[in-house]
Write an enzyme that holds these catalytic residues in place. Sequence first.
Site, mmCIF file in Angstrom:
data_model
loop_
_atom_site.group_PDB
_atom_site.id
_atom_site.type_symbol
_atom_site.label_atom_id
_atom_site.label_comp_id
_atom_site.label_asym_id
_atom_site.label_seq_id
_atom_site.Cartn_x
_atom_site.Cartn_y
_atom_site.Cartn_z
ATOM 1 N N GLU A 161 0.806 -1.218 0.000
ATOM 2 C CA GLU A 161 0.000 0.000 0.000
ATOM 3 C C GLU A 161 0.841 1.269 0.000
ATOM 4 O OE1 GLU A 161 -2.971 -0.315 -0.562
ATOM 5 O OE2 GLU A 161 -3.782 -2.131 0.355
ATOM 6 N N HIS A 187 -2.990 3.066 7.564
ATOM 7 C CA HIS A 187 -4.003 2.319 6.824
ATOM 8 C C HIS A 187 -4.367 1.077 7.626
ATOM 9 C CE1 HIS A 187 -6.222 0.022 3.954
ATOM 10 N NE2 HIS A 187 -5.241 -0.851 3.748
ATOM 11 N N HIS A 193 -7.562 -2.183 8.448
ATOM 12 C CA HIS A 193 -8.733 -2.939 8.013
ATOM 13 C C HIS A 193 -9.719 -3.020 9.170
ATOM 14 C CE1 HIS A 193 -6.078 -5.257 4.849
ATOM 15 N NE2 HIS A 193 -6.177 -3.960 4.602
ATOM 16 N N TYR A 200 -16.713 15.360 17.238
ATOM 17 C CA TYR A 200 -15.376 14.777 17.287
ATOM 18 C C TYR A 200 -14.950 14.212 15.937
ATOM 19 C CZ TYR A 200 -16.479 15.360 22.148
ATOM 20 O OH TYR A 200 -16.863 15.909 23.338
ATOM 21 N N HIS A 215 -12.734 -2.111 1.405
ATOM 22 C CA HIS A 215 -11.365 -2.344 1.868
ATOM 23 C C HIS A 215 -11.153 -1.815 3.286
ATOM 24 C CE1 HIS A 215 -6.830 -2.191 0.557
ATOM 25 N NE2 HIS A 215 -6.969 -2.593 1.802
#
Length: 215
Positions: free
Chosen positions: A71, A90, A92, A117, A157
Amino acid sequence: MSAARHDLAATGARLASLGLSPGSSGNLSIREGDRVLITPTGADLAAIDADRLTVLDLAGTHLDGPRPSKEFPLHTAFYRRDPAARAVIHLHSRHAAAISCRPAWSQRSALPPLTPYFVMRVGQTPLLPYAPPGDAQQAADMEQLTFPFRAALLQNHGPVVSGPSLAAAMDAAVELEETAALLLTLGGLPARVLTEAEARAMADKYGMPWSCHPG
């Protein structure tokens, strides 16, 4: 060991302890000048070896260390499009990944401003069209978007967030996951979201990007 390497390993362990990085998923990076330290491919965020990080330049050229996470184009794209970005995360994480499978709330944000927030820590979060993990064209398309943002959802994703520091990026990743969980908890129930004026006031106060309209 540099402070940046130590901080990257500690942040990975913290995210894993919160259950936001299942298995060997997820990747982190931090920018130091014109160099990027990023977790290598297959790294377990719970046990990052700070002495075995990958070094890239801002173009994504591999300069040192093991093979980078697939990535890496997303990370370097965030740094190129926003000079203030100093860290990218990044994940999941379950709830944010679930929201990435649903239609976006607006053209510029997959999630509505359910809480102040979310606006003050994450800001507008566009949904990027599906592409295979590590797709360089997806990163290039994201880099060319003309409106500001510090976080995005990759369709089907998961989330990717940036911040002016690693701590800020981690706070944004956690807040994004919590907002996604709240949205899923509400299901189809009627829900009040911040008005445009309320969201704009929060964004202005905390210097976050927000220019969203529902639909």
